[in-house]
Design an enzyme around this catalytic site. Structure first.
Site, PDB file in Angstrom:
ATOM      1  N   LYS A   1       4.021   9.288   8.634  1.00 45.15           N
ATOM      2  CA  LYS A   1       3.756   8.742   9.972  1.00 45.15           C
ATOM      3  C   LYS A   1       4.688   9.295  11.068  1.00 45.15           C
ATOM      4  CE  LYS A   1       0.959   5.176   8.091  1.00 45.15           C
ATOM      5  NZ  LYS A   1       1.002   4.216   7.039  1.00 45.15           N
TER       6      LYS A   1
ATOM      7  N   ASP B   1       9.395   2.890  -0.062  1.00 49.79           N
ATOM      8  CA  ASP B   1       8.321   3.561   0.653  1.00 49.79           C
ATOM      9  C   ASP B   1       8.479   3.207   2.127  1.00 49.79           C
ATOM     10  OD1 ASP B   1       6.086   4.603   1.756  1.00 49.79           O
ATOM     11  OD2 ASP B   1       4.646   3.632   0.410  1.00 49.79           O
TER      12      ASP B   1
ATOM     13  N   TYR C   1       0.850  -1.183   0.000  1.00 49.62           N
ATOM     14  CA  TYR C   1       0.000   0.000   0.000  1.00 49.62           C
ATOM     15  C   TYR C   1       0.886   1.233   0.000  1.00 49.62           C
ATOM     16  CZ  TYR C   1      -3.504   3.423   1.517  1.00 49.62           C
ATOM     17  OH  TYR C   1      -4.337   4.514   1.609  1.00 49.62           O
TER      18      TYR C   1
END
Ligand SMILES: *Cc1c(COP(=O)(O)O)cnc(C)c1O
Length: 429
Positions: free
Chosen positions: A267, A239, A144
């Site tokens: 995050k 990522d 994702y």
């Protein structure tokens, strides 16, 4: 457990917000219960609108590496806010955080701040296309990378949980540029490269996958990706929105000693405020506007409150050497406790763990990619989830997510969780 306030709020929210939530997995849909509305959080704990207390293993889906409401981060936000919340002009804080990021991750020579992980990956792909003059990209099934059009092809996280890995609303023309390989299967990557010779701009990967549950890379997998990308002039994008500052200070690239061309972050980098970033080699980053022609902008990018929270977070974790030691100790204690219980009940469920991120998969099969993750018994997971919640343990409401331990989790928190785990497994077996 009394959840009447949360239930009432959810009924109202469903009338006003699609599905009652502002991000899909929050709705608890796949575990058959209503979501809890959270009132406050401190350290390892959460309290909902009805006053129920939980030990939290979601950590806002990753950012809360130091636990909730860390006093120094809250202080930094408050102090900064007194001088204004946004200027749309450069600030010293942006230079400070950029300097710190480039120090922590040496593969990042220059960095651009954005407001979310999604923005970071969308921009990174555009940049790779601008740099190589090629259009296609490779991603992995079940990984994702946020909700950008190009990435919602065989996507993980909520898209996987709800069975919509290929979202409607994405033009075929865009989907055609996204090629999907299988994680931990280098032959599947080689095949795509040879079928699309000289057309692939970028390969993007979660170096340790978190978004189909936690799946580590097999020995040499990342190294082989690096070699292939170098040979074929493909920009390798790690990522690290989830893994950055999580599995070690310098992320997966430090742990596995592989240097990507571009890294995307999010995050933890925002200390709980909305932040993302992408960075990499100077030669590539200089193409970004206004030093180069690749356009990317943001009204609130580099926002002072977000930069203050992020800078404080990164300062603490780069100075306090005990953070990663505590994370490992607590996570190992949790894993060991869970394994003991599984053994006692002669269950062969799989636990994948890398540092403070882990997933218990309700399957006997080794989990190393999308298909093997999919062998998990999601009905059993839902039962388990609810058993844990009733005992005050707050987990991600999906089999296909990672759990996060924070440095604020105490050994008592872990012991309590391990006892709850034994009870839950007893009740569902
Ligand atoms: C969470 C996540 C994203 C998306 O970040 P948002 O801030 O939710 O847009 C992208 N990539 C990975 C690996 C993630 O875990």
């Amino acid at each position: 457990m009394n959840t009447s306030k949360s239930d009432t709020l959810f009924e109202k929210a469903k009338q006003l917000i699609p599905g009652g939530v502002n991000s899909p997995v929050r709705a608890f849909k796949s575990v058959g219960t209503n979501p809890l509305f959270i009132q406050k959080a401190k350290g390892s704990k959460l309290w909902d609108a009805d006053g129920n207390e939980f030990i939290d293993y979601v950590g806002s889906w990753g950012p809360m590496l130091l636990g909730h409401s860390h006093p120094k981060i809250i202080e930094a936000i408050k102090k900064t806010a007194e001088n204004g919340t946004s200027f749309g002009a450069p600030t010293e804080l942006e230079v400070m955080i950029a300097e710190l990021i480039t120090k922590i991750m040496p593969s990042i020579e220059m960095v651009r701040m954005v407001n979310s992980g999604t923005e970071a990956t969308m921009s990174a792909i555009r940049l790779a296309r601008a740099y190589t003059g090629k259009d296609k990209m490779i991603k992995f099934e079940g990984c994702y990378h946020g909700h950008g059009d190009s990435f919602l092809i065989k996507a993980g996280s909520g898209a996987m949980t709800f069975g919509v890995p290929d979202s409607p609303g994405i033009p075929k023309g865009i989907a055609d540029y996204t090629l999907t390989a299988r994680f931990n299967d280098i032959a599947s990557v080689e095949e795509l490269i040879s079928k699309n010779k000289s057309e692939i701009a970028a390969l993007i990967v979660e170096p340790v996958v978190g978004n189909m549950g936690c799946i580590p890379p097999r020995e040499n997998f990342l190294k082989q990706l690096r070699q292939l990308c170098t040979r074929e002039n493909i920009v390798l994008i790690f990522d690290e929105v989830m893994t950055g500052f999580r599995i070690s200070l310098g992320g997966a690239q430090e742990l596995y000693k592989i240097k990507p061309d571009i890294t995307t972050l999010g995050k933890i980098i925002g200390g709980g405020l909305p932040v993302g970033a992408y960075g990499g080699k100077k030669e590539i980053m200089q193409l970004v506007s206004p030093s180069g022609p690749m356009y990317q902008a943001g009204t609130l990018s580099g926002n002072p409150l977000a930069m203050a929270a992020g800078f404080e977070m990164l300062s603490i974790i780069s100075q306090d050497k005990s953070v990663y030691k505590i994370l490992e100790e607590r996570s190992a204690q949790l894993e060991n406790g869970m394994r003991e219980t599984l053994q006692k009940f002669s269950l062969n469920y799989r636990i994948n763990r890398v540092g403070s991120m882990f997933t218990l998969f309700f399957t006997d099969k080794e989990v190393f990619d999308y298909d093997s993750a999919k062998t998990s018994d999601t009905k059993k997971f839902a039962l388990y989830f609810n058993e844990m919640l009733m005992q005050g343990i707050y987990l991600a409401p999906s089999q296909f997510e990672a759990a996060f331990v924070s440095a604020a989790h105490s050994t008592e928190d872990i012991e309590k969780t391990n006892r709850a785990f034994a009870e839950a497994i007893k009740n569902i077996t």
